[in-house]
Design a protein around this motif. Structure first.
Motif, PDB file in Angstrom:
ATOM      1  N   HIS A 100       0.797  -1.226   0.000  1.00  0.00           N
ATOM      2  CA  HIS A 100       0.000   0.000   0.000  1.00  0.00           C
ATOM      3  C   HIS A 100       0.830   1.277   0.000  1.00  0.00           C
ATOM      4  CE1 HIS A 100      -3.330  -2.659   0.571  1.00  0.00           C
ATOM      5  NE2 HIS A 100      -2.975  -2.990   1.794  1.00  0.00           N
ATOM      6  N   SER A 101       2.169   1.157  -0.061  1.00  0.00           N
ATOM      7  CA  SER A 101       3.017   2.347   0.005  1.00  0.00           C
ATOM      8  C   SER A 101       3.235   2.966  -1.375  1.00  0.00           C
ATOM      9  CB  SER A 101       4.367   1.990   0.632  1.00  0.00           C
ATOM     10  OG  SER A 101       5.026   0.988  -0.132  1.00  0.00           O
ATOM     11  N   VAL A 102       2.225   2.867  -2.244  1.00  0.00           N
ATOM     12  CA  VAL A 102       2.339   3.413  -3.601  1.00  0.00           C
ATOM     13  C   VAL A 102       1.082   4.226  -3.895  1.00  0.00           C
ATOM     14  CG1 VAL A 102       2.824   2.884  -6.028  1.00  0.00           C
ATOM     15  CG2 VAL A 102       3.620   1.344  -4.241  1.00  0.00           C
ATOM     16  N   PRO A 103       0.928   5.396  -3.278  1.00  0.00           N
ATOM     17  CA  PRO A 103      -0.277   6.199  -3.549  1.00  0.00           C
ATOM     18  C   PRO A 103      -0.306   6.790  -4.954  1.00  0.00           C
ATOM     19  CG  PRO A 103       1.197   7.330  -2.024  1.00  0.00           C
ATOM     20  CD  PRO A 103       1.734   5.950  -2.173  1.00  0.00           C
ATOM     21  N   LEU A 104       0.854   6.959  -5.603  1.00  0.00           N
ATOM     22  CA  LEU A 104       0.884   7.482  -6.977  1.00  0.00           C
ATOM     23  C   LEU A 104       1.751   6.574  -7.827  1.00  0.00           C
ATOM     24  CD1 LEU A 104       0.292   9.481  -9.207  1.00  0.00           C
ATOM     25  CD2 LEU A 104       2.125  10.941  -8.332  1.00  0.00           C
ATOM     26  N   LEU A 105       1.132   5.922  -8.803  1.00  0.00           N
ATOM     27  CA  LEU A 105       1.818   5.014  -9.715  1.00  0.00           C
ATOM     28  C   LEU A 105       1.659   5.532 -11.138  1.00  0.00           C
ATOM     29  CD1 LEU A 105       3.259   2.346 -10.422  1.00  0.00           C
ATOM     30  CD2 LEU A 105       1.027   1.229 -10.401  1.00  0.00           C
ATOM     31  N   VAL A 106       2.772   5.792 -11.807  1.00  0.00           N
ATOM     32  CA  VAL A 106       2.776   6.278 -13.181  1.00  0.00           C
ATOM     33  C   VAL A 106       3.203   5.143 -14.104  1.00  0.00           C
ATOM     34  CG1 VAL A 106       3.833   7.890 -14.810  1.00  0.00           C
ATOM     35  CG2 VAL A 106       3.241   8.658 -12.517  1.00  0.00           C
ATOM     36  N   LEU A 107       2.396   4.876 -15.127  1.00  0.00           N
ATOM     37  CA  LEU A 107       2.739   3.878 -16.137  1.00  0.00           C
ATOM     38  C   LEU A 107       3.196   4.600 -17.390  1.00  0.00           C
ATOM     39  CD1 LEU A 107      -0.076   2.631 -14.575  1.00  0.00           C
ATOM     40  CD2 LEU A 107       0.772   0.669 -15.835  1.00  0.00           C
ATOM     41  N   SER A 108       4.418   4.322 -17.805  1.00  0.00           N
ATOM     42  CA  SER A 108       5.050   4.988 -18.940  1.00  0.00           C
ATOM     43  C   SER A 108       5.061   4.045 -20.131  1.00  0.00           C
ATOM     44  CB  SER A 108       6.474   5.404 -18.553  1.00  0.00           C
ATOM     45  OG  SER A 108       7.204   5.817 -19.671  1.00  0.00           O
ATOM     46  N   GLU A 109       4.651   4.542 -21.301  1.00  0.00           N
ATOM     47  CA  GLU A 109       4.512   3.701 -22.483  1.00  0.00           C
ATOM     48  C   GLU A 109       5.191   4.356 -23.677  1.00  0.00           C
ATOM     49  OE1 GLU A 109       0.313   3.468 -23.131  1.00  0.00           O
ATOM     50  OE2 GLU A 109       0.240   5.398 -24.152  1.00  0.00           O
TER      51      GLU A 109
END
Length: 331
Positions: free
Chosen positions: A18-27
């Motif tokens: 749960h220590s990932v409040p902001l996850l960015v997926l780069s494509e």
């Protein structure tokens, strides 16, 4: 090398970390992160989380949008707006009211949180927001991240294209730093998605035979499987990196596996090995059979001492305590 069970990306996608409040997926243009992002959204729905879908380019898949726990914040331009030109600013940038977007998302988060244990805000594409203002977009992401951080199981998922120009002009025409670096600085984790066959070009001789990879057209790649590189900034301040393969199975769930590096080292031939550097030494470095046996028969004194016993005689000032010092611990 981490096993599939020990992969951080697997725990993050399954909402076990749960220590990932902001996850960015780069494509990239050759490998989209949309199927992986939607699979993570489905994992959140499966854990009883509500979803706020911020759609700036397209709606998510029908099986997601039809869920009662999904709230839509639709920022797509209508055909009428595109036709009369009101959907775009004079410089060609999409016209989006960031203040209204902020208000709508926060309102939906409050409504979803009232009936769910947590929420997932998914932004289908950061590109239109970044084109308007990098500073305002980062401020918006920081605010959403702060709200998600207050609820342990909540998260912000945002998709971003690495093919975008490195530098942008914000309000006033000032040039701002590289967008990927700025996003990495505020995100708790960044997942870079790649084609499956790109691994050979990263470390020739380790993941492939070192030969050049053929050009892959946009139609040759499989958007439901590929490689990912995870950069996870932990709460302790340490940054962890991970390389894994992913695949979306028939149940629309993400399946992750560790990527093993196999070195392909060619043995040196007699022609390329060169002369033996020991051949002109005035002494012999090799041992005879008798010398090896004599060395094996030597008894080392420290090994003999280890086989003995320690005898201790108490002095008058010594205090012997027969109680277990760990009796107060419930072990």
């Amino acid at each position: 090398m981490a096993t599939a069970a020990g992969l951080s990306i697997k725990r993050i996608a399954a909402h076990q970390q749960h220590s990932v409040p902001l996850l960015v997926l780069s494509e990239t243009a050759q490998q989209t992160a949309l199927p992986l992002m939607e699979a993570m959204v489905r994992e959140g729905l499966g854990h009883g989380l509500g979803v706020v879908a911020v759609c700036l380019e397209q709606l998510l898949s029908r099986d997601i949008m039809c869920q009662s726990a999904v709230a839509l914040v639709d920022c797509r331009p209508t055909m009428a707006q595109i036709g009369d030109g009101s959907a775009f600013l004079p410089n060609g940038t999409r016209r989006i009211d960031l203040a209204r977007l902020d208000s709508d998302v926060c309102s939906q988060i409050e409504r979803i949180s009232a009936v769910s244990g947590g929420f997932v805000v998914v932004i289908d594409d950061l590109e239109p927001l970044l084109n308007i203002s990098l500073v305002d977009t980062l401020a918006l992401l920081r605010k959403f991240r702060s709200v998600a951080k207050q609820c342990q199981s909540s998260r912000i998922l945002a998709r971003y294209s690495r093919d975008t120009a490195d530098r942008r002009a914000d309000k006033g025409g000032s040039h701002l730093p590289l967008v990927p670096n700025v996003l990495q600085s505020i995100a708790d984790a960044v997942v870079d998605v790649y084609r499956m066959d790109v691994l050979g070009s990263w470390m020739p001789g380790w993941y492939s035979n070192g030969e050049a990879q053929p050009f892959v057209s946009l139609g040759d790649n499989d958007e439901r499987r590929g490689l990912l590189r995870l950069e996870h900034r932990r709460q302790s301040g340490k940054v962890g990196y991970e390389l894994a393969a992913f695949e979306i199975d028939e149940q629309q769930k993400p399946v992750f596996s560790a990527v093993k590096a196999v070195a392909t080292v060619e043995p040196l031939s007699a022609a390329t090995a060169g002369p033996d550097p020991r051949q002109h030494l005035p002494f012999n470095l090799d041992l005879t059979d008798k010398q090896r046996q004599d060395r094996a028969d030597v008894e080392l004194p420290y090994l003999e001492a280890q086989a003995g016993e320690i005898h201790y005689q108490m002095a008058e000032e010594d205090d012997w305590d027969e109680d277990d010092p760990d009796d107060d611990l419930e072990i």
